[in-house]
Design an enzyme around this catalytic site. Structure first.
Site, PDB file in Angstrom:
ATOM      1  N   HIS A  44      -4.901  32.478  68.258  1.00 39.13           N
ATOM      2  CA  HIS A  44      -6.214  32.142  67.699  1.00 39.13           C
ATOM      3  C   HIS A  44      -7.279  31.989  68.772  1.00 39.13           C
ATOM      4  O   HIS A  44      -8.342  31.421  68.539  1.00 39.13           O
ATOM      5  CB  HIS A  44      -6.105  30.914  66.795  1.00 39.13           C
ATOM      6  CG  HIS A  44      -5.372  31.256  65.529  1.00 39.13           C
ATOM      7  ND1 HIS A  44      -4.017  31.459  65.505  1.00 39.13           N
ATOM      8  CD2 HIS A  44      -5.814  31.497  64.273  1.00 39.13           C
ATOM      9  CE1 HIS A  44      -3.643  31.786  64.283  1.00 39.13           C
ATOM     10  NE2 HIS A  44      -4.718  31.820  63.506  1.00 39.13           N
ATOM     11  N   VAL A 171       1.012  17.881  65.318  1.00 36.28           N
ATOM     12  CA  VAL A 171       1.491  19.055  64.578  1.00 36.28           C
ATOM     13  C   VAL A 171       0.273  19.853  64.153  1.00 36.28           C
ATOM     14  O   VAL A 171      -0.740  19.291  63.721  1.00 36.28           O
ATOM     15  CB  VAL A 171       2.347  18.751  63.326  1.00 36.28           C
ATOM     16  CG1 VAL A 171       3.732  18.309  63.668  1.00 36.28           C
ATOM     17  CG2 VAL A 171       1.706  17.737  62.425  1.00 36.28           C
ATOM     18  N   MET A 173       0.031  23.226  61.964  1.00 36.96           N
ATOM     19  CA  MET A 173       0.942  24.186  61.329  1.00 36.96           C
ATOM     20  C   MET A 173       0.389  24.815  60.063  1.00 36.96           C
ATOM     21  O   MET A 173      -0.139  24.169  59.172  1.00 36.96           O
ATOM     22  CB  MET A 173       2.266  23.501  61.000  1.00 36.96           C
ATOM     23  CG  MET A 173       2.103  22.292  60.135  1.00 36.96           C
ATOM     24  SD  MET A 173       3.691  21.505  59.926  1.00 36.96           S
ATOM     25  CE  MET A 173       3.349  20.511  58.494  1.00 36.96           C
ATOM     26  N   GLY A 304       3.318  19.361  70.256  1.00 38.86           N
ATOM     27  CA  GLY A 304       2.110  19.097  71.050  1.00 38.86           C
ATOM     28  C   GLY A 304       2.413  18.701  72.491  1.00 38.86           C
ATOM     29  O   GLY A 304       1.533  18.741  73.339  1.00 38.86           O
TER      30      GLY A 304
HETATM   31  N1  LIG Z   1      -6.823  29.798  58.374  1.00 39.68           N
HETATM   32  C1  LIG Z   1      -6.585  29.212  59.525  1.00 39.68           C
HETATM   33  O1  LIG Z   1      -7.443  28.564  60.091  1.00 39.68           O
HETATM   34  C2  LIG Z   1      -5.239  29.322  60.125  1.00 39.68           C
HETATM   35  C3  LIG Z   1      -5.067  28.924  61.435  1.00 39.68           C
HETATM   36  N2  LIG Z   1      -3.819  28.882  61.969  1.00 39.68           N
HETATM   37  C4  LIG Z   1      -3.667  28.418  63.365  1.00 39.68           C
HETATM   38  O2  LIG Z   1      -2.641  29.171  63.986  1.00 39.68           O
HETATM   39  C5  LIG Z   1      -2.042  28.415  65.013  1.00 39.68           C
HETATM   40  C6  LIG Z   1      -0.547  28.623  64.971  1.00 39.68           C
HETATM   41  O3  LIG Z   1      -0.001  28.060  63.773  1.00 39.68           O
HETATM   42  P1  LIG Z   1       1.535  28.232  63.419  1.00 39.68           P
HETATM   43  O4  LIG Z   1       1.926  29.634  63.668  1.00 39.68           O
HETATM   44  O5  LIG Z   1       1.808  27.620  62.104  1.00 39.68           O
HETATM   45  O6  LIG Z   1       2.213  27.335  64.562  1.00 39.68           O
HETATM   46  P2  LIG Z   1       3.730  27.264  65.061  1.00 39.68           P
HETATM   47  O7  LIG Z   1       4.654  27.712  63.991  1.00 39.68           O
HETATM   48  O8  LIG Z   1       3.828  27.914  66.366  1.00 39.68           O
HETATM   49  O9  LIG Z   1       3.913  25.697  65.264  1.00 39.68           O
HETATM   50  C7  LIG Z   1       3.791  24.809  64.196  1.00 39.68           C
HETATM   51  C8  LIG Z   1       4.068  23.403  64.663  1.00 39.68           C
HETATM   52  O10 LIG Z   1       5.449  23.267  64.941  1.00 39.68           O
HETATM   53  C9  LIG Z   1       5.618  22.695  66.241  1.00 39.68           C
HETATM   54  N3  LIG Z   1       6.851  23.195  66.855  1.00 39.68           N
HETATM   55  C10 LIG Z   1       7.187  24.489  67.069  1.00 39.68           C
HETATM   56  N4  LIG Z   1       8.397  24.548  67.662  1.00 39.68           N
HETATM   57  C11 LIG Z   1       8.806  23.275  67.833  1.00 39.68           C
HETATM   58  C12 LIG Z   1       9.969  22.668  68.392  1.00 39.68           C
HETATM   59  N5  LIG Z   1      10.943  23.412  68.897  1.00 39.68           N
HETATM   60  N6  LIG Z   1      10.053  21.346  68.409  1.00 39.68           N
HETATM   61  C13 LIG Z   1       9.061  20.574  67.912  1.00 39.68           C
HETATM   62  N7  LIG Z   1       7.936  21.076  67.363  1.00 39.68           N
HETATM   63  C14 LIG Z   1       7.824  22.409  67.324  1.00 39.68           C
HETATM   64  C15 LIG Z   1       4.419  23.166  67.007  1.00 39.68           C
HETATM   65  O11 LIG Z   1       4.233  22.357  68.141  1.00 39.68           O
HETATM   66  P3  LIG Z   1       3.732  23.035  69.539  1.00 39.68           P
HETATM   67  O12 LIG Z   1       2.290  23.343  69.293  1.00 39.68           O
HETATM   68  O13 LIG Z   1       4.003  21.968  70.521  1.00 39.68           O
HETATM   69  O14 LIG Z   1       4.579  24.255  69.752  1.00 39.68           O
HETATM   70  C16 LIG Z   1       3.326  23.039  65.951  1.00 39.68           C
HETATM   71  O15 LIG Z   1       2.856  21.746  65.852  1.00 39.68           O
HETATM   72  C17 LIG Z   1      -2.506  26.984  64.795  1.00 39.68           C
HETATM   73  O16 LIG Z   1      -3.466  26.649  65.769  1.00 39.68           O
HETATM   74  C18 LIG Z   1      -3.151  27.003  63.416  1.00 39.68           C
HETATM   75  O17 LIG Z   1      -4.204  26.058  63.255  1.00 39.68           O
HETATM   76  C19 LIG Z   1      -2.723  29.237  61.241  1.00 39.68           C
HETATM   77  C20 LIG Z   1      -2.847  29.654  59.954  1.00 39.68           C
HETATM   78  C21 LIG Z   1      -4.119  29.774  59.292  1.00 39.68           C
HETATM   79  O1  LIG Z   2      -2.508  33.124  59.425  1.00 43.01           O
HETATM   80  C1  LIG Z   2      -3.340  33.179  60.324  1.00 43.01           C
HETATM   81  O2  LIG Z   2      -3.033  33.391  61.519  1.00 43.01           O
HETATM   82  C2  LIG Z   2      -4.770  32.910  60.056  1.00 43.01           C
HETATM   83  O3  LIG Z   2      -5.427  32.520  60.970  1.00 43.01           O
HETATM   84  C3  LIG Z   2      -5.466  33.055  58.787  1.00 43.01           C
HETATM   85  O4  LIG Z   2      -6.591  32.646  58.737  1.00 43.01           O
HETATM   86  C4  LIG Z   2      -5.023  33.668  57.524  1.00 43.01           C
HETATM   87  O5  LIG Z   2      -3.711  33.557  57.271  1.00 43.01           O
HETATM   88  C5  LIG Z   2      -5.551  35.086  57.366  1.00 43.01           C
HETATM   89  O6  LIG Z   2      -6.884  35.157  57.726  1.00 43.01           O
HETATM   90  C6  LIG Z   2      -4.778  36.135  58.147  1.00 43.01           C
HETATM   91  O7  LIG Z   2      -5.276  37.404  57.813  1.00 43.01           O
END
Ligand SMILES: NC(=O)C1=CN([C@@H]2O[C@H](COP(=O)(O)OP(=O)(O)OC[C@H]3O[C@@H](n4cnc5c(N)ncnc54)[C@H](OP(=O)(O)O)[C@@H]3O)[C@@H](O)[C@H]2O)C=CC1
Ligand SMILES: O=C(O)C(=O)C(=O)[C@H](O)[C@@H](O)CO
Length: 332
Positions: A44, A171, A173, A304
């Site tokens: 991101h 977190v 997620m 984190g």
């Molecule tokens: N529409 C939107 O705005 C969207 C934005 N996003 C963004 O995408 C980014 C990535 O999201 P996502 O792919 O879900 O993140 P991840 O699946 O990489 O991680 C999710 C959470 O799980 C924790 N985690 C992962 N592995 C471990 C472990 N082994 N032990 C303990 N905790 C763990 C991570 O901590 P750590 O960070 O320490 O690894 C984090 O807090 C985020 O910044 C999110 O805000 C995602 C979806 C939509």
């Molecule tokens: O999942 C992502 O990564 C994300 O950041 C999103 O905003 C939505 O899931 C979507 O926009 C991905 O096309």
């Protein structure tokens, strides 16, 4: 390739200024994209910059717009983002929630008409760095099938909960098992997902990121639980902001804009003294991390807790950027 923070920031700013974004706004927005990347959230940060520019070019994002307060209800405020730049506005909204929390003990901002905020964790971290618990979430366009369906009807609606302390625990997620950003990171690295992330075209669970990016049959995190949580987060953001739900964004808009977000800050220091706070947090951390390991080579960690190390490494060695992503940005 490896790049410095300054190289990233300069290039992001060049692309923004070339699109007539005011220099100070471009500078701040470019800095946030570079900080996200430097913190290790490539999905991101740098990787998502071309998509952000696509939305700016389409007119989905209004770079001169400013969020405006609609109403105030003690510790709760409702704001209209007026489709301003997502990351800059989200930062302002968490600052406002912190300011309300310093007066009332808790502050909640409900924001409508917003744009994608990129790394949700930036705003939770921002609150925790100032000693507040930070909680925030956003809705999105429909990109995930609800549990039991094939067709996308719910958002990935990431939820962020950040706890102040040393280190900060947070977190951040997506409500999907993997965010689309993380699917892309794995595909670009030529890796399979560590666990199943969705269904293939035949309805079988798959670890192939490219297949899920294409067919969008992504799995909710925790199966039905992530599906349900995504729906109630959407409902709260929609009601409190009087804004658009996932259904409205998807059916009424030509792309992902005009979304709804919540920012909450909660006071800690007036509820528990500093020494007790630190001791209680340390006991939790020690208890969790001393659990017998499943794999002796892999430490048990808290969410984190890696960021401080990642940031230091990236500052020391340079930031790894995918060649194809950088080529795209240079061509913008
Ligand atoms: N529409 C939107 O705005 C969207 C934005 N996003 C963004 O995408 C980014 C990535 O999201 P996502 O792919 O879900 O993140 P991840 O699946 O990489 O991680 C999710 C959470 O799980 C924790 N985690 C992962 N592995 C471990 C472990 N082994 N032990 C303990 N905790 C763990 C991570 O901590 P750590 O960070 O320490 O690894 C984090 O807090 C985020 O910044 C999110 O805000 C995602 C979806 C939509
Ligand atoms: O999942 C992502 O990564 C994300 O950041 C999103 O905003 C939505 O899931 C979507 O926009 C991905 O096309």
């Amino acid at each position: 390739m490896k790049l410095s923070f300054e190289e990233l920031q300069r290039e992001f700013k060049r692309v923004l200024v070339a699109r007539h974004v005011k220099s100070d706004v471009a500078d701040e927005c470019a800095t946030m994209f570079a900080q996200t990347t430097e913190s290790g959230v490539y999905s991101h940060g740098v990787n998502r910059f071309p998509r952000f520019i696509q939305q700016l070019d389409q007119g989905d994002i209004h770079p001169d717009a400013m969020a405006k307060k609609i109403l105030s209800l003690g510790a709760i405020e409702q704001w209209d983002a007026q489709r301003s730049i997502g990351n800059l506005t989200a930062k302002k909204m968490m600052d406002r929630a912190i300011s309300l929390a310093s007066d009332h003990g808790i502050g909640l901002i409900a924001l409508r008409n917003a744009n994608h905020w990129m790394r949700g964790g930036s705003y939770g971290w921002q609150a925790a760095e100032k000693g507040y618990i930070g909680i925030c979430w956003t809705n999105s366009i429909a990109v995930m099938p609800p549990w039991g369906a094939k067709e996308c009807r719910i958002g990935t609606n990431p939820l962020i909960v950040a706890i102040p302390g040393s280190p900060i625990t947070m977190v951040d997620m997506s409500m999907s098992m993997f965010s689309y950003g993380m699917l892309e990171v794995n595909r670009l690295a030529g890796r399979e997902l560590p666990v199943e992330g969705g269904f293939d075209d035949n309805g079988q669970l798959t670890r192939e990121p490219g297949v899920i990016e294409k067919n969008r049959r992504i799995l909710p995190m925790g199966y039905w639980k992530g599906s349900g949580l995504s729906i109630v987060l959407d409902m709260i953001a929609t009601l409190l902001s009087d804004g658009a739900s996932v259904a409205e964004v998807t059916e009424d808009n030509s792309d992902e804009y005009g979304i709804s977000q919540i920012f909450i800050a909660i006071e800690v220091d007036r509820l528990i003294d500093g020494a007790s706070r630190d001791a209680k947090l340390q006991r939790i951390i020690d208890y969790v991390t001393s659990a017998e390991r499943n794999n002796p080579e892999e430490a048990v960690r808290l969410p984190g807790h890696e960021f401080t190390r990642l940031l230091a490494e990236n500052r020391r060695n340079g930031i790894t950027v995918d060649d194809s992503v950088w080529a795209k940005i240079l061509a913008l």
